[in-house]
Motif scaffolding. Structure first.
Motif, PDB file in Angstrom:
ATOM      1  N   LEU A 235       0.958  -1.187  -0.116  1.00 13.10           N
ATOM      2  CA  LEU A 235      -0.014  -0.043   0.144  1.00 13.10           C
ATOM      3  C   LEU A 235       0.873   1.155  -0.001  1.00 13.10           C
ATOM      4  O   LEU A 235       1.837   1.321   0.722  1.00 13.10           O
ATOM      5  CB  LEU A 235      -0.794   0.028   1.271  1.00 13.10           C
ATOM      6  N   VAL A 236       0.468   2.183  -0.986  1.00 14.31           N
ATOM      7  CA  VAL A 236       1.172   3.421  -0.894  1.00 14.31           C
ATOM      8  C   VAL A 236       0.269   4.576  -0.372  1.00 14.31           C
ATOM      9  O   VAL A 236      -0.548   4.746  -0.858  1.00 14.31           O
ATOM     10  CB  VAL A 236       1.873   3.823  -2.224  1.00 14.31           C
ATOM     11  N   VAL A 237       0.659   5.197   0.560  1.00 17.04           N
ATOM     12  CA  VAL A 237      -0.003   6.395   1.270  1.00 17.04           C
ATOM     13  C   VAL A 237       0.586   7.694   0.944  1.00 17.04           C
ATOM     14  O   VAL A 237       1.820   8.033   1.219  1.00 17.04           O
ATOM     15  CB  VAL A 237      -0.041   6.041   2.820  1.00 17.04           C
ATOM     16  N   ASN A 240      -4.030  11.670   2.158  1.00 19.14           N
ATOM     17  CA  ASN A 240      -5.117  10.925   2.435  1.00 19.14           C
ATOM     18  C   ASN A 240      -5.665   9.916   1.405  1.00 19.14           C
ATOM     19  O   ASN A 240      -6.572   9.228   1.432  1.00 19.14           O
ATOM     20  CB  ASN A 240      -6.335  11.691   3.026  1.00 19.14           C
ATOM     21  N   SER A 241      -4.600   9.680   0.516  1.00 16.25           N
ATOM     22  CA  SER A 241      -4.930   8.687  -0.722  1.00 16.25           C
ATOM     23  C   SER A 241      -4.030   7.438  -0.408  1.00 16.25           C
ATOM     24  O   SER A 241      -2.821   7.797  -0.102  1.00 16.25           O
ATOM     25  CB  SER A 241      -4.623   9.510  -2.048  1.00 16.25           C
ATOM     26  N   ILE A 242      -4.817   6.524  -0.468  1.00 17.09           N
ATOM     27  CA  ILE A 242      -4.259   4.970  -0.283  1.00 17.09           C
ATOM     28  C   ILE A 242      -4.331   4.125  -1.628  1.00 17.09           C
ATOM     29  O   ILE A 242      -5.353   4.020  -1.997  1.00 17.09           O
ATOM     30  CB  ILE A 242      -4.948   4.284   0.992  1.00 17.09           C
ATOM     31  N   THR A 243      -2.987   3.793  -2.107  1.00 14.05           N
ATOM     32  CA  THR A 243      -3.104   3.036  -3.534  1.00 14.05           C
ATOM     33  C   THR A 243      -2.673   1.610  -3.236  1.00 14.05           C
ATOM     34  O   THR A 243      -1.554   1.379  -2.651  1.00 14.05           O
ATOM     35  CB  THR A 243      -2.315   3.868  -4.391  1.00 14.05           C
ATOM     36  N   LYS A 244      -3.156   0.702  -3.770  1.00 17.63           N
ATOM     37  CA  LYS A 244      -2.559  -0.738  -3.792  1.00 17.63           C
ATOM     38  C   LYS A 244      -1.829  -0.957  -4.828  1.00 17.63           C
ATOM     39  O   LYS A 244      -2.339  -0.641  -5.960  1.00 17.63           O
ATOM     40  CB  LYS A 244      -3.819  -1.794  -3.573  1.00 17.63           C
ATOM     41  N   THR A 292       9.671  -0.827  -5.243  1.00 16.07           N
ATOM     42  CA  THR A 292       8.312  -0.151  -5.521  1.00 16.07           C
ATOM     43  C   THR A 292       8.434   1.540  -5.747  1.00 16.07           C
ATOM     44  O   THR A 292       8.997   2.156  -4.880  1.00 16.07           O
ATOM     45  CB  THR A 292       7.306  -0.272  -4.167  1.00 16.07           C
ATOM     46  N   ASP A 293       7.929   1.783  -6.901  1.00 17.75           N
ATOM     47  CA  ASP A 293       8.244   3.274  -7.440  1.00 17.75           C
ATOM     48  C   ASP A 293       6.846   3.889  -6.820  1.00 17.75           C
ATOM     49  O   ASP A 293       5.765   3.653  -7.450  1.00 17.75           O
ATOM     50  CB  ASP A 293       8.353   3.577  -8.702  1.00 17.75           C
ATOM     51  N   GLY A 297       3.436   3.974  -8.952  1.00 17.72           N
ATOM     52  CA  GLY A 297       2.632   2.473  -8.504  1.00 17.72           C
ATOM     53  C   GLY A 297       3.404   1.398  -9.282  1.00 17.72           C
ATOM     54  O   GLY A 297       2.574   0.265  -9.193  1.00 17.72           O
ATOM     55  N   SER A 298       4.550   1.414  -9.678  1.00  8.20           N
ATOM     56  CA  SER A 298       4.929   0.346 -10.313  1.00  8.20           C
ATOM     57  C   SER A 298       5.673  -0.505  -9.406  1.00  8.20           C
ATOM     58  O   SER A 298       6.358   0.092  -8.592  1.00  8.20           O
ATOM     59  CB  SER A 298       5.835   0.598 -11.576  1.00  8.20           C
TER      60      SER A 298
END
Length: 408
Positions: A235-237, A240-244, A292-293, A297-298
């Motif tokens: 997970l990338v935070v 307040n945005s959380i990306t898987k 993890t970039d 998100g790669s």
């Protein structure tokens, strides 16, 4: 005239004494007689062993202090280049490594003193992760789900102010306090862990993700971005945005990560065998790692010619991705390309033990120096991360468990 001059002199002496007293108290109650000024910063290395801690000079590796303490001790840099958080059986204690700098506008003074425990202790059930970020230190207690946040500037106090938060259920978790007063914390219970949530300064939830089975470990990349590892990715935070970011394998666990303020890319381990597929006396010894970039998100999976352990990951001062292999070499990679740029042979080949608490070689980096412990040979080696030259090696009479370095 003589009486007036005497009174004036006395007043000056009283004022000077008050100033010196104030300086002494500001320095964490360190006795002024025990403080020595140095021409430049003095790095130090703290190592734990069964029975206590050793503090070593970061350049010569000569012993500065031996502090006796019972129990299994873990070490966590406090993020202020001076203190180390020591995890004990009952909680966390603050160790003053005895090296620091005092800023005076356009210049600084470098000081050293005897290492000591400050007296600050944070007791709780099953102390776990301790994370330094955004000038805060965040402590997590697995037995209760309790989170304690301390301002780094107060670490020298015997009783610093603490902000408390408690997760809905106790679990093996981690939390990170951010500069805006928000907290990013894992979700789970005694049976499983599922993801993370963000709570604001009023402890109200502002975002959450349950798409992170087995969430474990954290790292910080440049720009204040945080990552949390999952059994199927990371997970990338950002704010307040959380990306898987998904792993290329159905089970691709990134449980341990190492970040750098100089890089948007996070170094992580990478395992593909679930624990229920392993025998009780078996562990997975991975030969690939992850990059993890956080910008794109790669997720890049990179092959390594040897295996490594969770104590093998580190970052160089310019963001280099560094791994200590079980062949005894330190590998250096360009995180942007995943290309190996150097290999430095440091110690003899070793095997990761089945029990993670057992002593095993570790890699710690501060500035341009890497420290490699070898508990079997009972040595600690200092290595220039650019040239690969060994700058110091110390023979120890103890088997090192964990290592933490401070720059001073």
């Amino acid at each position: 005239m003589q009486k007036s001059l005497s009174l004036r002199t006395s007043a000056v002496l009283v004022a000077l004494a008050a100033t010196l007293t104030a300086c002494g108290s500001a320095d964490d109650e360190t006795s002024s007689s025990s403080v020595t000024e140095r021409a430049r910063a003095t790095p130090r290395v703290v190592v734990s062993y069964d029975g206590g801690l050793r503090v070593l000079d970061g350049k010569t590796l000569e012993q500065v202090a031996d502090l006796q303490k019972d129990g299994f001790l873990r070490l966590n840099p406090a993020g202020d280049d001076r203190h180390v958080i020591v995890t004990t059986e009952s909680g966390f204690e603050v160790l003053d490594s005895g090296t620091w700098r005092e800023e005076h506008g356009d210049h600084a003074h470098f000081k050293v003193s005897e290492p000591r425990f400050t007296g600050a202790a944070f007791d709780g059930s099953e102390p776990g992760h301790a994370v330094a970020h955004d000038e805060h230190l965040t402590l997590f207690f697995d037995g209760t789900g309790e989170v304690k946040t301390i301002d780094q500037s107060a670490l020298g106090d015997k009783a610093p102010d603490v902000a408390d938060y408690r997760t809905p259920h106790a679990h093996h978790g981690v939390a990170v306090s951010r500069g805006d007063g928000s907290l990013v914390v894992t979700d789970g219970d005694e049976e499983s862990r599922s993801g993370i949530r963000i709570v604001d300064a009023e402890q109200k939830e502002s975002a959450a993700s349950a798409d992170c089975p087995g969430v474990h470990g954290e790292a910080a990349a440049s720009g204040g971005v945080l990552t949390f590892g999952c059994q199927n990715g990371i997970l990338v935070v950002r704010g307040n945005s959380i990306t898987k970011v998904a792993s290329p394998d159905a089970y691709g666990r990134i449980g341990n990560q190492a970040g750098s303020d100089e890089s948007p890319i996070v170094l992580g381990d990478y395992k593909t065998r679930p624990s229920d597929q392993l025998a009780d006396d078996e562990i997975e010894r991975p030969r690939r790692f992850s990059l993890t970039d956080t910008r794109t998100g790669s997720l890049r999976i990179v092959d390594l010619p040897t295996s490594y352990s969770f104590r093998s990951l580190a970052r160089g001062q310019d963001g280099q991705a560094m791994i200590l292999g079980t062949d005894g070499a330190v590998y250096v990679f360009d995180p942007e390309t995943g290309r190996q740029t150097a290999r430095h042979q440091v110690i003899d080949p070793w095997t990761e033990p089945v029990e993670w608490q057992d002593p095993m070689p570790s890699l710690e980096v501060v500035g341009g120096t890497a420290y490699v412990s070898d508990p079997k040979a009972r040595t600690l080696t200092a290595l220039d991360i650019y040239s690969g030259k060994q700058t110091a090696r110390a023979a120890l009479d103890v088997a090192v468990i964990e290592t933490a370095a401070v720059s001073g």
